[in-house]
Every structure is written in C-alpha cells, then in structure tokens.
Design a protein around this motif. Structure first.
Motif, PDB file in Angstrom:
ATOM      1  N   SER A   1       9.459 -59.252 -19.109  1.00 33.80           N
ATOM      2  CA  SER A   1       8.763 -58.886 -19.538  1.00 33.80           C
ATOM      3  C   SER A   1       7.359 -58.141 -19.127  1.00 33.80           C
ATOM      4  O   SER A   1       6.855 -58.028 -19.731  1.00 33.80           O
ATOM      5  CB  SER A   1       8.158 -60.765 -20.346  1.00 33.80           C
ATOM      6  OG  SER A   1       7.456 -60.945 -19.147  1.00 33.80           O
ATOM      7  N   ASN A   2       6.864 -58.433 -17.709  1.00 34.72           N
ATOM      8  CA  ASN A   2       6.599 -57.617 -17.152  1.00 34.72           C
ATOM      9  C   ASN A   2       6.366 -56.358 -16.408  1.00 34.72           C
ATOM     10  O   ASN A   2       5.996 -55.582 -16.243  1.00 34.72           O
ATOM     11  CB  ASN A   2       5.759 -58.349 -15.592  1.00 34.72           C
ATOM     12  CG  ASN A   2       5.040 -59.570 -16.532  1.00 34.72           C
ATOM     13  OD1 ASN A   2       3.661 -59.685 -16.502  1.00 34.72           O
ATOM     14  ND2 ASN A   2       5.583 -60.916 -16.245  1.00 34.72           N
ATOM     15  N   THR A   3       7.885 -56.104 -16.309  1.00 31.73           N
ATOM     16  CA  THR A   3       8.231 -54.916 -15.172  1.00 31.73           C
ATOM     17  C   THR A   3       8.272 -53.740 -15.969  1.00 31.73           C
ATOM     18  O   THR A   3       8.359 -53.603 -17.189  1.00 31.73           O
ATOM     19  CB  THR A   3       9.176 -55.659 -14.201  1.00 31.73           C
ATOM     20  OG1 THR A   3       9.942 -54.507 -13.590  1.00 31.73           O
ATOM     21  CG2 THR A   3      10.410 -54.887 -15.466  1.00 31.73           C
ATOM     22  N   GLN A   4       7.818 -53.182 -14.687  1.00 33.47           N
ATOM     23  CA  GLN A   4       8.125 -51.121 -15.999  1.00 33.47           C
ATOM     24  C   GLN A   4       9.024 -50.796 -14.735  1.00 33.47           C
ATOM     25  O   GLN A   4       9.286 -49.205 -14.461  1.00 33.47           O
ATOM     26  CB  GLN A   4       6.694 -50.905 -15.544  1.00 33.47           C
ATOM     27  CG  GLN A   4       6.350 -50.325 -16.801  1.00 33.47           C
ATOM     28  CD  GLN A   4       4.306 -51.254 -16.831  1.00 33.47           C
ATOM     29  OE1 GLN A   4       3.649 -50.445 -16.209  1.00 33.47           O
ATOM     30  NE2 GLN A   4       4.328 -51.733 -17.607  1.00 33.47           N
ATOM     31  N   SER A   5       9.828 -51.036 -14.196  1.00 33.69           N
ATOM     32  CA  SER A   5      11.080 -50.495 -13.708  1.00 33.69           C
ATOM     33  C   SER A   5      11.855 -49.557 -13.901  1.00 33.69           C
ATOM     34  O   SER A   5      12.140 -50.374 -15.375  1.00 33.69           O
ATOM     35  CB  SER A   5      12.107 -51.905 -12.446  1.00 33.69           C
ATOM     36  OG  SER A   5      12.813 -51.394 -11.848  1.00 33.69           O
ATOM     37  N   ARG A   6      11.848 -49.425 -13.432  1.00 30.34           N
ATOM     38  CA  ARG A   6      13.663 -48.332 -13.975  1.00 30.34           C
ATOM     39  C   ARG A   6      14.691 -49.237 -14.056  1.00 30.34           C
ATOM     40  O   ARG A   6      15.253 -48.451 -14.969  1.00 30.34           O
ATOM     41  CB  ARG A   6      13.542 -46.733 -13.795  1.00 30.34           C
ATOM     42  CG  ARG A   6      14.199 -46.923 -11.962  1.00 30.34           C
ATOM     43  CD  ARG A   6      13.477 -45.669 -11.432  1.00 30.34           C
ATOM     44  NE  ARG A   6      13.905 -46.147  -9.395  1.00 30.34           N
ATOM     45  CZ  ARG A   6      15.141 -45.034  -9.729  1.00 30.34           C
ATOM     46  NH1 ARG A   6      16.186 -44.157  -9.886  1.00 30.34           N
ATOM     47  NH2 ARG A   6      15.981 -45.695  -7.976  1.00 30.34           N
TER      48      ARG A   6
ATOM     49  N   GLU B   1       6.245 -61.487 -23.783  1.00 34.04           N
ATOM     50  CA  GLU B   1       5.592 -60.898 -23.845  1.00 34.04           C
ATOM     51  C   GLU B   1       4.656 -60.968 -24.757  1.00 34.04           C
ATOM     52  O   GLU B   1       3.597 -60.531 -24.761  1.00 34.04           O
ATOM     53  CB  GLU B   1       6.856 -59.939 -24.403  1.00 34.04           C
ATOM     54  CG  GLU B   1       7.844 -59.669 -23.408  1.00 34.04           C
ATOM     55  CD  GLU B   1       8.209 -57.947 -23.652  1.00 34.04           C
ATOM     56  OE1 GLU B   1       9.264 -58.358 -25.272  1.00 34.04           O
ATOM     57  OE2 GLU B   1       9.705 -57.530 -22.903  1.00 34.04           O
TER      58      GLU B   1
ATOM     59  N   LYS C   1      14.616 -51.562 -15.600  1.00 30.17           N
ATOM     60  CA  LYS C   1      14.403 -52.859 -16.329  1.00 30.17           C
ATOM     61  C   LYS C   1      15.786 -52.541 -17.133  1.00 30.17           C
ATOM     62  O   LYS C   1      16.655 -53.819 -18.525  1.00 30.17           O
ATOM     63  CB  LYS C   1      13.355 -53.436 -17.559  1.00 30.17           C
ATOM     64  CG  LYS C   1      13.050 -53.898 -18.379  1.00 30.17           C
ATOM     65  CD  LYS C   1      12.082 -53.438 -18.742  1.00 30.17           C
ATOM     66  CE  LYS C   1      11.764 -54.407 -19.561  1.00 30.17           C
ATOM     67  NZ  LYS C   1      10.102 -54.458 -20.605  1.00 30.17           N
TER      68      LYS C   1
END
Lengths: 294, 244, 227
Positions: free
Chosen positions: C36-41, C115, C43
């Motif tokens: 819910s927090n990551t913007q990692s690729r 989220e 994800k």
C-alpha cells in the motif's frame, strides 16, 4: 474435435466446477450443447450424435475406440468424462447421455434399479488390473514383500468407498494380512489418478495404481512394480449400460456391440486392461500383453 | 526588482536559516533565506505558489534534492552533509489545513498522543495551560466526529502545542472553515500570538489573516520567495492583485 | 446424523482455518503495508503473485504444491534438509497450503484498508514525535481495524471452504488431513446423500453466519469481489 474433448476433460477433472455441476447440470449442459453444436458442422446429416458418459480412468482407450467407431459407422461420438459417482448423479438428474461407461458395477446396478438404464443392456467392457508401483527402482519386489517392510513412509491407495481400484487394493491388503502394519502409512487419493499423482510426485513411496496408468506413462517403467495376481482381489469389472433417456438407442446399441468386438478388445487390452474369460471368446493368449512387465 | 532583492536579503537577527530545492513533475521549489526567530511569520502567496511545500520541507515531510535547515545553532537538515532529522525527531508543532485528529481517539487522547511521546507526560501544567489557552476543557472526552469543524481545529492546535515545540508550523489552519468558524478561532490565534514565546510560521493566502496575526511576511510566487521582511516593510505585497 | 468422523473433520477444519488465519494476519500485514505504500517496480509482480490463487483452479494449485512440496520439489528438499520431512499428508503441510490458498483474501482487504487511511494520519503522527513503527501500531492498526476484521473472516471462511487443494495434498488421513469439505465430497461420491446434506447444511449455516456477522459489525461493503 480433440480440443472439445480436452475442454470437456478439463471441466470434468476440476472438482470444484464439477461439484457445482453435480448440483446444477446447467453448466454441464452448456458444455455439452457447445460441443454438439461445434461437432454438427463436420458430420454427415444422417449420422447420429451419440453422447457417452465415461469414467475418467477410461479416457485414453475411449478416445481411440470412438474414433474407430466414427470411422466405421459415421456416427459421431461426444464423450463426457468424470468420476462415475458424478456422472451417475448427473444421469439421475436428467443428463441426456445415451450410454454410460462406469468404473464399477455398483453404479450401473443402481441405475437399473431406478429404471434409468435399459435392463439387459449392461455388459463388462473392461477389467482393471491393479499394480503396486513405485517411482523408485528396486523398492517393489515381485511378491509384494516390501509391503511388510519399513522401507517406506507413505503408501497411496484410492479411497475404497469411492474407487473400485481402492476397494481392490484393500482386498489385497487384507488378503496379505497387513492392515495394521500399513494403517499409519496409508494416504488416500479420492480417485485413482490422484493416487497415481501421489506416487508419481514421490510424495508417496509406492502405491496401488492401475496398470493402464503405469503403461500410459512410459517413464513410470523406470520404477519398480508388482502386477497383483488376479486372485488377490475381486475382479475390477467396469460395466457399461444403455440409458433409458437415450435419444439414439440404435446407435447406442451399435456402439455397445462395437465395444465387445474382438478387435476392440485387443485395443482395450493394449491400454493395460483385462477382459473376463467369459467374453474373451477365442482370442489369443493375453499374457503377451504384459510381457514388458516381467 | 532591486527593491525586492533588498527585501529578501537576510538580516543578522534572523535565527532560522533555510535553503531548499525541490523538483517535481510540474512544479519546482527553489528558496533560500531566513526567518525571524520571534513572533509570527506569515508565508503568503496564492495557491500553488509552494508555500505549503516549503512548510512540509521544514517539517521533514518532503525530501528536497537540496536541503538545508538550521534553527539557532542546530542543523536539522543538510543534504551536503547527508544529515537529516526524520520528522518525528524535529522539535516542531504542526497544524494541518484540515484538523486531522485521530478519529479513534478522544480529544484528550489526541492531545496526550504527542505529549506522551516528547517526554512531557508528567507535565500536566503545560497541558492544562494549552487546554485553557484554546478553551477546549468541555470537549476533552468527545471523539472527533462529535466535534464541530472549529472545535476540531482548536483541539488540533492544542495538540501541536502539547509537544512543547521549538517551532510552530501552521498550514492554512483556517482555510477549511467557514466565516463563522474563522471568527470563532481567530481570537485564540491572537492569544497564541501574544502568549507564545516560540516562533510561528503561518501559511496563508488571506491578507486579512496576515494583517491580524503576522509580525513578519514572506511572499512567495511560483516556487520562489519574492519578498521577505517585517510586515510594516512588506505590507504592500498583500495588495498586489496577481498574487492571490 | 453426523458420525464421529464428521465431527473430527469439523474440529480439524476449525484448527486449520484458525491457524491459517492467524499466520496470514501476521505475515500478511507487513506485505499489505508494503504494497500500500511502495512505488517499487516490483509491486505489480508481487500483487499478481499474491492474486494467483484467485484465478488458479484449486486442484491445479494443489497439484503444483504437491510437486513443489514433494521429495523432488524445491520446497520439499528444503523442509527435508531442515529436518521437517516433506509436507504433503501432514497437518503442517495443510496449513502451509491453506496459507497460500487464502493469502489474497487476507492481503487484499488489509491493503485496501491501509490505502484508505492515506498518508495524512501518519504525517500527523510523525509531527507528534511518533516513529514509523510507533505510528504503525498506534495509528495504522487501530484505523485499519475493519480491514483486519474483514481479512480475518474472509481468510477463515475461505480456508473452511477449501477443497481442491486439500484433496490434492491431504491424502485423506482421518484426524490429520481429512477436512470437512473433503468429508462432504466423500459422502456425495459414496452416494451417502443424507450425511452429505447434514454436513452441507452445517457448512452453509456457518458461512451465512460468518457473513451476517461481518455485514452487521462492519456495515461496509466488501472490497474483495471474489467471495
């Protein structure tokens, strides 16, 4: 046509949709209707479309047989595979099958009692042979002594309540008097193909499976096996019967006769099944069929 | 222009020094200057000029590419030295635009949330003083959903003060309220102004609030500071129509 | 009516479902939090992996677990090496498989709940001197309580209804791996319709009760479509 078989097989082999289908035949009907519609376009208009319900263990031989049947008679055959129990539930609730190839005698008897099948039309189309099989070389010996040993953690067999091969396996176990020794080691598949998977994946060290399975997967032969002698258990008779609801009784009768032909019997045997001596007629010695085993 | 540059130049007395550069898709902030360490400094500009972002940079809620922030002799953030205090270690009080009270806690528990965490849990005098200052004695045992908008904002200001901040940051604390609520709160803010010894940075786009509350003024436009100084010296910017 | 084998299957099912739910709530929370927090690729990859049990037919999932957990599978070799033996046909194996099977039903409600909280309450907590871990326990978890409730109940109910996977890796051992869904299936297959009806009614009643409690207590629509 093969893809239709496969899509049907897939649906049949997946217990969850299947369980739903047992409650409401709508889903089943939809696939059947679909396969019939797709099939019609490629068949002569005068030929009948036979709808046959077949126990899953007989998938492979049945595909070969129905192909030959279609070639020689022009009748199209649509196969619907599933466990005998599920197919029977479907028949009881109005599934429009012409012919039913059960994995046992019990289901056929019940259908006859309920007057859902044509009395006198039942016959044995194949007999299963039981094999004690392991993926490991040299684990299983030819007299089954391994069963009395501690050389294994799990032994797989089919549930006797659900599968005729399971019932036969339990008869073998009690004939050998090793129930107590095996009890903590037994795992049960709900059908014979799951039992085979348990052994095949190595999760069970060995198991009682069908000869047709071992024979169907050539790599299985790398392991070790003991073909259980016929007199260790009651014959695993697989009965077929024509259903009362059949729309194409003549074609169904024709197919019944085709199944009992000498050449068909040879084909069935080549898939690892037996046939009772009473219906063997004057065929050649069957022992050569298993020559590869020992 | 020369007049503005002069006004921006920091004076010796200013004890809060900052330099931030933040680049985002459609927006860039590039500010360098100082604030007075006393009284209320209003950060003024129209919406989107970067004034809230500046406040968030100061609080450590943003991560600018280049950052320097110093209060008196202590450096909170210096990207050239890779030093950075995380937000929860900065001695600030922060009042958000919406009250942002924790909905699962009563007003009192909201106040105590920060108080407990800054080593002030024994200091009930301080808490009572804050409660008194904002006139919220009667609201303490209510959950936020049983408070009016103005009451909520008063509790949230009290909550920010209960952590004994060295710097109070207020991000348009009145903008979410209607006129009636604004009038209800403004007297409390004026009391704050009179009674608090700590510096206050007060973000607003309302010239009226600036005139009523501020000692100093920082004027921003398009991510830059265009004027800064005593209110008396910079007041003319409040009427500069293109700024709001 | 019900036999002792039925009761034993019910009790075993309760144990498996409770344990599975507990484990999933503990493991699923950090995963859902990260998602819910990551913007990692990574994800989308992780989200897709977690959602796979939603689309995979349970027997297929069960088959691959059987292979993976077997003596020649990667997991089977690992569990064998650390002295656990192989997992199929064991209670532990059943709980493990259930965890995989019910994973999306726990992670997705939690992720939705996290989220929905958004960044603001955590920013507020940080300005009030709460460290990230502190604010997770003092703010996020209390605010996400309905999400935990939904996740727990969905995870539990879904595990109770688990069938295909249990069938594949359970081996149908009484008191060890024979769960109520398999017991019910066996009754149907063995044409013991009366017993099957009793068990089915019990399961149906249970599921209805669970959903009723859930809808009564949280009063918010479920965010997971696949129930």
């Amino acid at each position: 046509m093969k893809t239709i078989y496969q899509s049907l097989c897939f649906e049949m082999n997946n217990p969850v949709p299947q369980a739903m289908a047992a409650l409401s035949p709508r889903k089943l009907l939809r696939s059947i209707v679909l396969s019939i519609l797709l099939g019609i376009s490629s068949t002569p208009a005068f030929a009948d479309d036979l709808l046959v319900a077949v126990a899953s263990n007989f998938i492979k031989p049945m595909q070969a047989i129905s192909q030959q049947f279609t070639e020689s008679t022009g009748h199209k055959v649509t196969l619907s595979f599933g466990s005998s129990g599920k197919l029977m539930a479907q028949i009881r609730h109005g599934a429009p099958f012409d012919l039913f190839l059960s994995a046992d005698q019990d289901k056929v008897t019940r259908l006859l009692e309920k007057e859902l099948a044509v009395s006198g039309s039942e016959f044995i189309y194949a007999q299963g042979r039981l094999v004690l099989w392991s993926g490991k070389q040299e684990l299983v010996d030819t007299s089954g002594d391994v069963l009395k040993s501690d050389k294994f953690r799990y032994i797989a067999l089919a549930d006797a309540k659900l599968a005729p091969y399971g019932k036969a396996a339990e008869q073998v176990i009690s004939a050998l008097g090793i129930e107590q020794h095996l009890k903590p080691r037994v795992v049960k598949g709900e059908n014979i193909s799951q039992t085979y998977q348990f052994v095949r994946t190595g999760n069970a060290d060995l198991g009682f499976v069908a000869l047709s399975q071992v024979q169907h997967h050539p790599e299985s032969l790398k392991g070790s096996q003991w073909l259980i002698p016929r007199d260790y258990h009651e014959p695993i008779d697989q009965y077929a019967v024509i259903l009362k609801r059949a729309k194409h009784k003549d074609a169904a009768t024709e197919f019944s006769q085709f199944l009992q032909r000498k050449s068909t019997h040879a084909l069935i045997r080549s898939f690892g099944y037996d046939l009772p001596t009473s219906v063997q007629l004057a065929e050649s010695d069957q022992s050569c069929d298993y020559a590869y085993l020992r | 222009m020369s007049e503005r540059a002069e006004a921006t130049a920091s004076t010796e007395k200013d004890s809060i020094k900052f330099h931030f550069q933040l680049q985002r898709d459609e927006f860039s902030l590039d500010v360098d200057g100082s604030f007075s360490g006393r009284g209320v400094t209003a950060i003024f500009g129209h919406s989107g000029c970067g004034k809230s972002t500046l406040l968030r940079c100061i609080a450590g809620l943003e991560k600018p590419q280049i950052a320097f922030f110093q209060v008196d002799q202590s450096v909170w953030e210096d990207s050239s030295q890779s030093t950075r205090l995380p937000t929860h270690q900065r001695p600030i009080g922060y009042v958000f635009q919406e009250a942002s009270l924790f909905p699962h806690l009563s007003a009192l528990k909201n106040l105590q949330y920060g108080q407990k965490r800054c080593g002030q849990s024994q200091n009930n005098d301080q808490l009572e003083q804050v409660i008194d200052l904002l006139g919220i004695e009667n609201l303490l045992h209510r959950k936020p959903d049983r408070l009016s908008g103005g009451e909520r904002q008063r509790v949230s200001i009290a909550r920010a003060l209960a952590v004994c901040p060295q710097l109070l940051l207020m991000d348009e604390p009145l903008s979410a309220l209607d006129m009636k609520r604004k009038r209800e709160i403004l007297p409390f803010l004026e009391r704050l102004h009179q009674e608090l010894a700590i510096p206050v940075l007060y973000v607003t786009h309302s010239p009226a609030e600036v005139r009523r509350l501020a000692d100093n003024l920082v004027v921003m436009d398009s991510g830059k500071i265009i004027a800064s100084g005593k209110l008396t010296e910079t007041e003319q910017y409040l009427d500069d129509s293109h700024l709001f | 009516m019900l036999t002792s084998a039925d009761y034993s299957a019910l009790w075993l099912t309760f144990k498996v479902a409770s344990l599975t739910t507990l484990i999933l709530l503990i493991l699923g929370t950090p995963v859902a939090w990260w998602l819910s927090n990551t913007q990692s690729r990574w994800k989308p990859l992780l989200s897709a992996l977690i959602a796979v049990p939603l689309v995979l037919p349970p027997t297929v999932l069960g088959f691959y677990l059987l292979v993976l957990m077997g003596p020649e599978g990667a997991l089977g070799r690992f569990t064998d090496a650390i002295g656990l033996g192989t997992l199929p046909f064991t209670f532990t194996g059943l709980v493990f498989a259930s965890c995989i099977y019910s994973l999306p039903f726990v992670v997705q409600p939690l992720q939705n709940a996290f989220e929905a909280i958004g960044p603001r309450p955590l920013e507020v907590a940080a300005t009030l001197r709460a460290s990230p871990i502190d604010s997770f326990f003092s703010v996020t978890i209390p605010l996400a309580k309905p999400g935990f409730f939904t996740a727990g109940i969905l995870g539990f109910a879904h595990t109770v209804g688990e069938f295909g996977v249990v069938l594949m890796i359970g081996g149908n051992i009484p008191d060890k791996t024979r769960l109520v869904s398999v017991q019910l299936y066996n009754h149907v297959e063995a044409l013991e319709y009366t017993q099957a009806h009793w068990l089915a009614a019990l399961l149906l009643g249970f599921s209805f009760l669970v959903l009723l409690v859930m809808y009564t207590v949280i009063k918010t629509p479920l965010r997971v479509q696949h129930v």
